[in-house]
Design a protein around this motif. Structure first.
Motif, PDB file in Angstrom:
ATOM      1  N   ALA A  23       0.734  -1.245   0.043  1.00 58.04           N
ATOM      2  CA  ALA A  23       0.064  -0.081   0.028  1.00 58.04           C
ATOM      3  C   ALA A  23       1.032   1.220  -0.112  1.00 58.04           C
ATOM      4  O   ALA A  23       1.937   1.156   0.576  1.00 58.04           O
ATOM      5  N   PRO A  24       0.520   2.294  -0.604  1.00 60.41           N
ATOM      6  CA  PRO A  24       1.277   3.441  -0.633  1.00 60.41           C
ATOM      7  C   PRO A  24       1.511   3.893   0.852  1.00 60.41           C
ATOM      8  O   PRO A  24       0.584   3.995   1.727  1.00 60.41           O
ATOM      9  N   GLY A  25       2.586   4.226   1.123  1.00 61.12           N
ATOM     10  CA  GLY A  25       3.121   4.553   2.504  1.00 61.12           C
ATOM     11  C   GLY A  25       3.931   6.068   2.213  1.00 61.12           C
ATOM     12  O   GLY A  25       3.635   6.692   1.437  1.00 61.12           O
ATOM     13  N   PRO A  26       4.525   6.423   3.437  1.00 63.46           N
ATOM     14  CA  PRO A  26       5.195   7.554   3.687  1.00 63.46           C
ATOM     15  C   PRO A  26       6.475   7.584   2.706  1.00 63.46           C
ATOM     16  O   PRO A  26       6.804   6.454   2.144  1.00 63.46           O
ATOM     17  N   ALA A  27       6.873   8.724   2.112  1.00 63.89           N
ATOM     18  CA  ALA A  27       8.056   8.961   1.380  1.00 63.89           C
ATOM     19  C   ALA A  27       9.127   8.221   1.890  1.00 63.89           C
ATOM     20  O   ALA A  27       9.388   7.868   2.927  1.00 63.89           O
ATOM     21  N   ALA A  28      10.202   7.952   1.131  1.00 62.89           N
ATOM     22  CA  ALA A  28      11.526   7.278   1.213  1.00 62.89           C
ATOM     23  C   ALA A  28      11.964   8.513   2.190  1.00 62.89           C
ATOM     24  O   ALA A  28      11.738   9.751   2.284  1.00 62.89           O
ATOM     25  N   LEU A  29      12.733   8.050   3.238  1.00 63.12           N
ATOM     26  CA  LEU A  29      13.647   8.963   4.298  1.00 63.12           C
ATOM     27  C   LEU A  29      14.511   9.886   3.625  1.00 63.12           C
ATOM     28  O   LEU A  29      14.722  11.000   4.086  1.00 63.12           O
ATOM     29  N   PHE A  30      15.087   9.247   2.723  1.00 63.47           N
ATOM     30  CA  PHE A  30      16.201  10.208   1.917  1.00 63.47           C
ATOM     31  C   PHE A  30      15.498  10.297   0.480  1.00 63.47           C
ATOM     32  O   PHE A  30      15.545   9.346  -0.016  1.00 63.47           O
ATOM     33  N   PRO A  31      15.615  11.571  -0.190  1.00 65.26           N
ATOM     34  CA  PRO A  31      15.469  11.787  -1.818  1.00 65.26           C
ATOM     35  C   PRO A  31      16.688  11.049  -2.400  1.00 65.26           C
ATOM     36  O   PRO A  31      17.949  10.981  -1.832  1.00 65.26           O
ATOM     37  N   SER A  32      16.467  10.276  -3.244  1.00 65.58           N
ATOM     38  CA  SER A  32      17.290   9.676  -4.059  1.00 65.58           C
ATOM     39  C   SER A  32      18.571  10.299  -4.293  1.00 65.58           C
ATOM     40  O   SER A  32      19.785   9.739  -4.277  1.00 65.58           O
ATOM     41  N   ASP A  33      18.546  11.685  -4.731  1.00 63.59           N
ATOM     42  CA  ASP A  33      19.685  12.451  -5.088  1.00 63.59           C
ATOM     43  C   ASP A  33      20.756  12.599  -3.902  1.00 63.59           C
ATOM     44  O   ASP A  33      21.644  12.711  -3.922  1.00 63.59           O
ATOM     45  N   GLU A  34      19.967  12.978  -2.689  1.00 56.59           N
ATOM     46  CA  GLU A  34      20.989  13.106  -1.454  1.00 56.59           C
ATOM     47  C   GLU A  34      21.554  11.844  -1.094  1.00 56.59           C
ATOM     48  O   GLU A  34      22.598  11.874  -0.653  1.00 56.59           O
ATOM     49  N   ARG A  35      20.573  10.624  -1.173  1.00 57.25           N
ATOM     50  CA  ARG A  35      21.360   9.414  -0.975  1.00 57.25           C
ATOM     51  C   ARG A  35      22.480   9.290  -1.750  1.00 57.25           C
ATOM     52  O   ARG A  35      23.385   8.634  -1.271  1.00 57.25           O
ATOM     53  N   ASP A  36      22.217   9.298  -3.120  1.00 53.86           N
ATOM     54  CA  ASP A  36      23.360   8.795  -4.015  1.00 53.86           C
ATOM     55  C   ASP A  36      24.519   9.720  -3.598  1.00 53.86           C
ATOM     56  O   ASP A  36      25.719   9.264  -3.857  1.00 53.86           O
ATOM     57  N   LYS A  37      24.552  11.052  -3.296  1.00 59.80           N
ATOM     58  CA  LYS A  37      25.489  12.084  -3.292  1.00 59.80           C
ATOM     59  C   LYS A  37      26.313  11.519  -1.916  1.00 59.80           C
ATOM     60  O   LYS A  37      27.511  11.445  -1.906  1.00 59.80           O
ATOM     61  N   ILE A  38      25.538  11.011  -0.781  1.00 62.86           N
ATOM     62  CA  ILE A  38      26.243  10.545   0.165  1.00 62.86           C
ATOM     63  C   ILE A  38      26.987   9.291  -0.149  1.00 62.86           C
ATOM     64  O   ILE A  38      28.208   8.944   0.449  1.00 62.86           O
ATOM     65  N   VAL A  39      26.414   8.391  -0.798  1.00 66.33           N
ATOM     66  CA  VAL A  39      27.000   6.983  -1.199  1.00 66.33           C
ATOM     67  C   VAL A  39      28.181   7.533  -1.937  1.00 66.33           C
ATOM     68  O   VAL A  39      29.477   6.757  -1.803  1.00 66.33           O
ATOM     69  N   ARG A  40      28.175   8.273  -2.782  1.00 64.15           N
ATOM     70  CA  ARG A  40      29.454   8.804  -3.452  1.00 64.15           C
ATOM     71  C   ARG A  40      30.523   9.415  -2.895  1.00 64.15           C
ATOM     72  O   ARG A  40      31.653   8.979  -2.994  1.00 64.15           O
ATOM     73  N   ARG A  41      30.312   9.958  -1.808  1.00 58.72           N
ATOM     74  CA  ARG A  41      31.200  10.651  -0.727  1.00 58.72           C
ATOM     75  C   ARG A  41      31.832   9.430  -0.064  1.00 58.72           C
ATOM     76  O   ARG A  41      33.014   9.507   0.229  1.00 58.72           O
ATOM     77  N   LEU A  42      30.888   8.502   0.369  1.00 60.22           N
ATOM     78  CA  LEU A  42      31.512   7.420   1.150  1.00 60.22           C
ATOM     79  C   LEU A  42      32.627   6.405   0.202  1.00 60.22           C
ATOM     80  O   LEU A  42      33.503   6.030   0.500  1.00 60.22           O
ATOM     81  N   GLY A  43      32.125   6.283  -0.937  1.00 65.32           N
ATOM     82  CA  GLY A  43      32.957   5.682  -1.874  1.00 65.32           C
ATOM     83  C   GLY A  43      34.266   6.324  -2.176  1.00 65.32           C
ATOM     84  O   GLY A  43      35.278   5.624  -2.227  1.00 65.32           O
ATOM     85  N   ARG A  44      34.255   7.621  -2.326  1.00 66.39           N
ATOM     86  CA  ARG A  44      35.570   8.300  -2.468  1.00 66.39           C
ATOM     87  C   ARG A  44      36.288   8.073  -1.076  1.00 66.39           C
ATOM     88  O   ARG A  44      37.578   7.964  -1.342  1.00 66.39           O
ATOM     89  N   ALA A  45      35.792   8.214   0.064  1.00 62.36           N
ATOM     90  CA  ALA A  45      36.589   7.912   1.141  1.00 62.36           C
ATOM     91  C   ALA A  45      37.085   6.490   1.258  1.00 62.36           C
ATOM     92  O   ALA A  45      38.427   6.432   1.469  1.00 62.36           O
ATOM     93  N   VAL A  46      36.580   5.485   0.662  1.00 66.14           N
ATOM     94  CA  VAL A  46      36.904   4.306   0.745  1.00 66.14           C
ATOM     95  C   VAL A  46      38.128   3.932  -0.391  1.00 66.14           C
ATOM     96  O   VAL A  46      38.975   3.304  -0.289  1.00 66.14           O
TER      97      VAL A  46
END
Length: 115
Positions: A23-46
């Motif tokens: 059933a439709p529920g609340p929106a994702a906790l993170f907008p995908s563009d913000e989540r992707d930005k954090i994932v890229r940042r973490l990837g650079r760190a690694v």
């Protein structure tokens, strides 16, 4: 050592066909563009750890801090929205409307418990 960003960006495993029945529920906790930005940042760190370990850790810590701050902000906004949807309503508010709010609180809380 290279970090596999594609694996980090994949959603958590759902049982086969579960997404189509939800059933439709609340929106994702993170907008995908913000989540992707954090994932890229973490990837650079690694990816830069072997060349600059301390800077790599500082970058990872900053990515963590950014994710935590965005999570707190997103949760506060969802709570405000849900609260406004039922608080102060006429006491004769339809049970279905109240049940919808209860279901949304439950879904958000379950997401948090799966973190």
């Amino acid at each position: 050592m290279m970090y596999d960003q594609t694996r980090a960006q994949q959603p958590a495993h759902e049982p086969s066909g579960a997404a189509g029945r939800r059933a439709p529920g609340p929106a994702a906790l993170f907008p995908s563009d913000e989540r992707d930005k954090i994932v890229r940042r973490l990837g650079r760190a690694v990816n830069t750890f072997s060349d600059a370990p301390r800077e790599s850790l500082e970058e990872a810590e900053a990515a963590f801090d950014e994710a935590a701050a965005q999570l707190v902000e997103a949760l506060a906004e969802q709570r405000r929205t849900l609260h406004e949807g039922w608080q102060g309503k006429d006491p004769d508010t339809q049970s279905a409307e109240l049940h919808l709010a209860l279901r949304q609180y439950r879904e958000i809380t379950q997401k948090l418990l799966r973190l």
